[in-house]
Structure formats: structure tokens, C-alpha cells
Write an enzyme that holds these catalytic residues in place. Structure first.
Site, PDB file in Angstrom:
ATOM      1  N   ASP A  12       0.882  -1.156   0.000  1.00  0.00           N
ATOM      2  CA  ASP A  12       0.000   0.000   0.000  1.00  0.00           C
ATOM      3  C   ASP A  12       0.928   1.217   0.000  1.00  0.00           C
ATOM      4  OD1 ASP A  12      -2.421   1.548   0.342  1.00  0.00           O
ATOM      5  OD2 ASP A  12      -1.802   1.811   2.433  1.00  0.00           O
ATOM      6  N   ASP A  14       0.055   5.110   0.880  1.00  0.00           N
ATOM      7  CA  ASP A  14      -0.093   6.106   1.942  1.00  0.00           C
ATOM      8  C   ASP A  14      -0.143   5.441   3.309  1.00  0.00           C
ATOM      9  OD1 ASP A  14      -0.230   7.907  -0.169  1.00  0.00           O
ATOM     10  OD2 ASP A  14      -2.417   7.967  -0.167  1.00  0.00           O
ATOM     11  N   SER A  57      -8.604   7.980  -4.151  1.00  0.00           N
ATOM     12  CA  SER A  57      -9.944   8.527  -4.357  1.00  0.00           C
ATOM     13  C   SER A  57      -9.951  10.039  -4.516  1.00  0.00           C
ATOM     14  CB  SER A  57     -10.876   8.121  -3.214  1.00  0.00           C
ATOM     15  OG  SER A  57     -10.505   8.761  -2.009  1.00  0.00           O
ATOM     16  N   ARG A 111     -10.512  -0.920  -6.889  1.00  0.00           N
ATOM     17  CA  ARG A 111     -10.493  -0.212  -5.608  1.00  0.00           C
ATOM     18  C   ARG A 111     -10.494  -1.228  -4.470  1.00  0.00           C
ATOM     19  NH1 ARG A 111     -11.046   4.285  -2.864  1.00  0.00           N
ATOM     20  NH2 ARG A 111     -12.296   4.249  -0.970  1.00  0.00           N
ATOM     21  N   LYS A 138      -4.382  -0.950   6.453  1.00  0.00           N
ATOM     22  CA  LYS A 138      -5.841  -0.906   6.626  1.00  0.00           C
ATOM     23  C   LYS A 138      -6.441  -2.281   6.347  1.00  0.00           C
ATOM     24  CE  LYS A 138      -6.471   3.952   5.356  1.00  0.00           C
ATOM     25  NZ  LYS A 138      -5.070   4.323   5.286  1.00  0.00           N
TER      26      LYS A 138
END
Length: 183
Positions: A12, A14, A57, A111, A138
Site C-alpha cells: 500500500d 499512503d 480517491s 479499488r 488498513k
């Protein structure tokens, strides 16, 4: 001749590679997490593919465009190069159903928690799915990995010690490749 399948780490972006400041996209605001560069350099030296899979997003929300995402990724590559590290590929999901940019304001399998980006990378690159993992911060990262059929490792967004996690994974990977002669 086809390139041999390689161990692959999906990351991932961020919160794992760069500090998540809330929709980061300006190169001048880029701050790498403390252990990202050493971890990625370690993976590069070990011969692993390093592939980023990131939801962005902010594109769907009209906050910035895909060109800004590309500039941010170029800045990440430049910063990593200072540490003899590199990302092999970036996969971006610019979608969000609540977006304001019509072409991206949709639910899309790329997504996360959808597995689309991971599956696309597996089709595009010589990924060995038996020697692949995703590191994320996450639950949606982990769910995307599970849906793609690979394991995942949840990093704490507070400490995010990617290098420690990568070291453990590489040790496990090396151990799996060694025959067990202890019986």
C-alpha cells in the site's frame, strides 16, 4: 523465453511508503515513512518484485488528477533512488462511488478491498503467488490480498516498521525454500 516467477511484495502507498497526510499528492510534501527506503532496498537486493497498489480517491473527488499521482510517484522513485531502492510498478485505483468526476465516480474492482490491482499486476509481471505478500495499514488492504489469494501483513499506522516486517518475511521465505533435513 518467459521470465521466471519471482517473489513479490505488494505495498500500500499512503501510510506504508509515505506519511499519510490526507490525500498526499504534491511532491514537495512527500515524506517517506522512516523505514520504507531501507525495506524496499532490502527487497530489491533479495530479487523481489516491489509493486505498489494504491487507492487514490482524491482523483474521483476532483482534488487532483492522474498526472498529479504520476508526479508524486516519480518523486517517490527519486527519493528511493537516494537509498538504492526502487518500485517496479505502481497500480492506482482512482475510483470512489461518492466521487464528483463522473468517469471515476464508480465502484470498481480495482479499488481495495477489491483485488483488481493485485490481479492485474499478477497478469502483467512474473509474480510467484506462492511467494507473494501484501503489506498494508488498513483492513481493506488485507481483504484485497485475501481476495487475490495471497497473504497480507497489517502494519500499525502509528509505528509502521516496514523494514522489520520485510526482514521477518524474507527470513520466512528463505526458510520455506530450504528442505527440512531435521527428521
Amino acid at each position: 523465453m518467459t521470465e521466471a516467477a519471482r517473489p513479490t511484495v505488494f505495498l500500500d502507498r499512503d501510510g506504508v511508503i509515505n506519511v499519510d497526510t490526507g490525500y498526499p499528492h504534491r511532491p514537495e510534501e512527500l515524506a517517506l515513512t522512516p523505514t520504507a527506503a531501507p525495506a524496499i532496498a532490502r527487497l530489491n537486493r533479495a530479487g523481489c518484485l516491489v509493486i505498489v497498489v494504491t487507492n487514490q480517491s482524491g482523483v474521483a473527488r476532483g482534488m487532483f488528477d492522474l498526472a498529479a499521482v504520476d508526479r508524486f510517484h516519480a518523486a517517490i522513485q527519486e527519493r528511493l533512488a537516494e537509498h538504492a531502492a526502487r518500485i517496479d510498478a505502481f497500480y492506482v485505483a482512482p475510483y470512489h462511488p461518492a466521487g464528483t468526476v463522473a468517469r471515476f465516480a464508480i465502484e470498481h474492482p480495482d479499488r481495495k478491498p477489491g483485488p483488481g490491482m493485485i490481479l492485474s499486476a499478477m497478469a502483467d509481471w512474473p509474480v510467484d503467488p506462492n511467494r507473494a505478500i501484501l503489506f498494508g495499514d488498513k483492513g481493506s488492504d488485507l481483504e484485497a490480498a485475501v481476495r487475490a489469494g495471497i497473504p497480507a501483513w497489517l502494519l500499525s499506522s502509528d509505528t509502521c516498521d516496514l523494514d522489520a516486517a520485510v526482514s521477518v518475511w524474507l527470513e520466512r521465505l528463505a526458510g520455506a525454500a530450504v528442505p527440512d533435513n531435521t527428521r
